[in-house]
Design an enzyme around this catalytic site. Structure first.
Site, PDB file in Angstrom:
ATOM      1  N   CYS A  16       0.853  -1.199   0.000  1.00  0.00           N
ATOM      2  CA  CYS A  16       0.000   0.000   0.000  1.00  0.00           C
ATOM      3  C   CYS A  16       0.888   1.247   0.000  1.00  0.00           C
ATOM      4  O   CYS A  16       0.589   2.252  -0.642  1.00  0.00           O
ATOM      5  CB  CYS A  16      -0.896   0.044   1.231  1.00  0.00           C
ATOM      6  SG  CYS A  16      -1.945  -1.381   1.471  1.00  0.00           S
ATOM      7  N   HIS A  31       1.029   5.075  -1.357  1.00  0.00           N
ATOM      8  CA  HIS A  31       0.447   5.955  -0.339  1.00  0.00           C
ATOM      9  C   HIS A  31       1.332   6.138   0.892  1.00  0.00           C
ATOM     10  O   HIS A  31       0.820   6.338   1.989  1.00  0.00           O
ATOM     11  CB  HIS A  31      -0.928   5.428   0.068  1.00  0.00           C
ATOM     12  CG  HIS A  31      -1.952   5.517  -1.032  1.00  0.00           C
ATOM     13  ND1 HIS A  31      -2.449   6.718  -1.475  1.00  0.00           N
ATOM     14  CD2 HIS A  31      -2.541   4.559  -1.785  1.00  0.00           C
ATOM     15  CE1 HIS A  31      -3.320   6.480  -2.445  1.00  0.00           C
ATOM     16  NE2 HIS A  31      -3.391   5.198  -2.662  1.00  0.00           N
ATOM     17  N   CYS A  34      -7.591  -1.719  -4.679  1.00  0.00           N
ATOM     18  CA  CYS A  34      -6.176  -1.434  -4.419  1.00  0.00           C
ATOM     19  C   CYS A  34      -5.370  -2.729  -4.497  1.00  0.00           C
ATOM     20  O   CYS A  34      -4.312  -2.773  -5.113  1.00  0.00           O
ATOM     21  CB  CYS A  34      -5.987  -0.813  -3.041  1.00  0.00           C
ATOM     22  SG  CYS A  34      -6.300   0.957  -2.997  1.00  0.00           S
TER      23      CYS A  34
END
Lengths: 268, 107, 204
Positions: A177, A181, A229
């Site tokens: 992730c 991010h 995602c």
């Protein structure tokens, strides 16, 4: 009596001015579209539908969800969303809002997990009931400060596990992730990527979904967003309403805690 | 089956600002479904508004309008307690009517 | 895990006078998180459960927050370099026009794909001047060859980096396109040409 038609239908309005901020023309158009729709977010139609579903007896047990406990006691909806994910003693685990709604649909209304998890995401022709319900529940925390559970040991463990999931690199492309991010001021193509490790930017993870997506005109939930995602991370598929997703949402929401939740979002 | 509209009215002086959200797929007749088949035209054709039973406008609408559209207008001469009724019809003959009551500003 | 006084109210949860702590060390947290993921993820399409496993590279990068000790880094980079399969015909340059199409294409390797498709290059890199919708996660590759020279060593670097980025920078965020078979040899040659052909718009 005099009538003035002020705004026509949104899609038909010609845009006269170009937005200054966005990098590409398409993004600029969406920004203007969003500005118009923020006041009249079509997500509210789904909140209304969710409220109806909440109050109407349904499922094999012909029960409503009015006895569903979202953490503030049975039937207490106002403000509950802003305090999730949180620990629920009856299941001895941390749950996010949609996972909790699914739990209530199973335990109170008699649905099976398998049927709810079979096609859990919205498309142009179908909005699954848990999505409308989560939009309703989220709307009932509009203006509330985010205060997810962080005092029970399992809430703390969920935060730490969620953080580990956030930073875990794997999949065909070695992404976590955090690849997208975890750093300030990055973007994919023209899409800005908020850094969810920072409190102010983590709000973007909570604020967007559930929300109305202008592309296709559908409401999606955070469950859908995290699922997609992981697809783009080239991971296997996370199970709908699973503990891993609740843990990840705990990490994101705790990072954003203390900030005001504005209700279901409006997204490109 | 149709779903309820969301009608919001804010009164400023004697001007009612009416904003209506409508749940409708607004199919353009050009979109293809997952199987590659064209999804037939399905769109709102007319919208009408009434204030206390008196029609304030009738509008014709085309398929060039977005899904779940927003419709906003202002009516002069409105007051607290007035009834606003909105009706739409679509090309499949479906019809939906919802209403609300004008409330005092700030309430 | 330490528990202090817990007071439960019917249905909901209220915690009194408690200060929760997580006594697990980071290795333990990671191990338990991974066990949870292995339980909660399911294989879908081409995305099997093997994708959740760390190889030696990711194990080191995950453990050391993308900054493993120098000796380990050097050892693993060498191992990764040895995985690169250089084209048998010795030619590293394909067609830059085909390379541009591969660079633009962001599909491939996800559970709804059939296999590798494109290189997703513009998602992260500035490359050709005509495309302004480029990402910023990777460095700008504009004028890649013009700046570095068009010699065989730079060609080799470009091809090798696309094939296995971890041979050059162990915890690079860039995928290992050749190593995981997300791109074919011909596709990697075409991308090398996009960066290294003096006629490519990248080098204008």
């Amino acid at each position: 009596m005099r009538v003035a038609l002020v705004v026509g239908l949104v899609a038909a309005v010609p845009w006269l001015q170009a937005a200054a901020q966005s990098v590409d023309p398409t993004a600029a158009e969406f920004d203007k579209f969003r500005a118009v729709l923020e006041k009249d977010n079509p997500a509210e139609l789904f909140e209304a539908k969710g409220e109806h579903l909440w109050r109407t007896p349904g499922g094999p047990k012909k029960a409503s969800l009015e006895k569903c406990d979202l953490g503030l006691g049975p039937g207490m909806v106002k403000g509950a969303y802003a305090q999730m994910p949180r620990y629920f003693a009856d299941v001895d685990r941390v749950m996010d809002a949609e996972a909790r709604i699914v739990h209530c649909m199973i335990s109170l209304q008699g649905f099976s997990y398998a049927e709810l998890a079979k096609a859990p995401f919205s498309n142009e022709v179908r909005t699954p009931d848990p999505v409308s319900l989560v939009a309703y529940v989220a709307g009932q925390s509009r203006g509330e400060k985010l205060a997810p559970g962080r005092s029970h040991p399992k809430e703390l463990a969920a935060y730490n596990n969620g953080k580990a999931v956030f930073f875990y690199r794997a999949g065909s492309f070695d992404f976590s992730c955090a690849s997208c991010h975890g750093v300030d001021n990055q973007r994919i193509r023209t899409q800005p990527l908020p850094n969810f490790t920072k409190p102010d930017q983590a709000l973007a993870a909570v604020q967007g979904w559930p929300g109305y997506r202008m592309t296709g005109g559908v409401v999606h939930s955070l469950q859908w967003r995290l699922n997609d995602c992981f697809r783009q991370q080239r991971f296997p598929r996370p199970e709908y309403a699973s503990e891993t997703l609740s843990a990840l949402m705990t990490y994101l929401t705790v990072n954003a805690s203390g900030q005001v939740y504005k209700g279901p979002g409006i997204k490109r | 089956m149709t779903e309820p509209m969301k009608i919001r009215v804010t009164l400023q002086g004697d001007v009612a600002d009416v904003r209506v959200l409508m749940a409708h797929p607004m199919e353009t007749g050009q979109r293809k479904d997952a199987a590659g088949k064209i999804v037939p035209l399905h769109f709102i054709q007319t919208i009408s508004a009434q204030l206390n039973g008196k029609t304030v406008f009738n509008a014709d609408v085309s398929q060039a309008v977005s899904r779940n559209p927003v419709f906003a207008f202002k009516v002069k001469g409105a007051k607290t307690g007035d009834k606003v009724v909105i009706t739409w019809t679509d090309n499949k003959g479906e019809k939906r009517t919802d209403e609300t009551v004008v409330r005092a500003a700030g309430s | 895990m330490k528990f202090t006084t817990l007071a439960m109210l019917a249905g909901g949860t209220v915690l009194l006078g408690s200060c929760a702590t997580d006594s697990r060390d980071p290795t333990q947290v990671r191990a338990e998180a991974l066990t949870m993921m292995q339980r909660d993820f399911k294989s879908q399409g081409i995305a099997g459960m093997d994708r959740l496993k760390e190889d030696s590279v990711l194990a080191a990068c995950n453990k050391y927050d993308d900054n493993p000790p120098p000796e380990l880094t050097a050892k693993l980079e060498k191992e990764q370099f040895a995985t690169i399969q250089w084209p048998a015909d010795g030619k590293l340059m394909g067609d830059w026009k085909a390379g541009e199409r591969i660079a633009q294409n962001g599909q491939g390797m996800a559970w709804n794909d059939k296999g590798g498709v494109g290189g997703s290059c513009y998602n992260c890199h500035q490359i050709g001047p005509a495309t302004t919708s480029f990402g910023t996660i990777g460095t700008s590759l504009h004028q890649f060859g013009k700046k570095r020279g068009y010699g065989p060593e730079i060609q080799r670097y470009a091809y090798g980096k696309i094939y296995n980025s971890k041979a050059y920078n162990l915890c690079s965020q860039m995928p290992r396109f050749g190593h995981v078979k997300a791109l074919t040899e011909q596709q990697m040659k075409d991308l090398t040409a996009l960066l290294m052909d003096p006629a490519s718009p990248v080098n204008q």
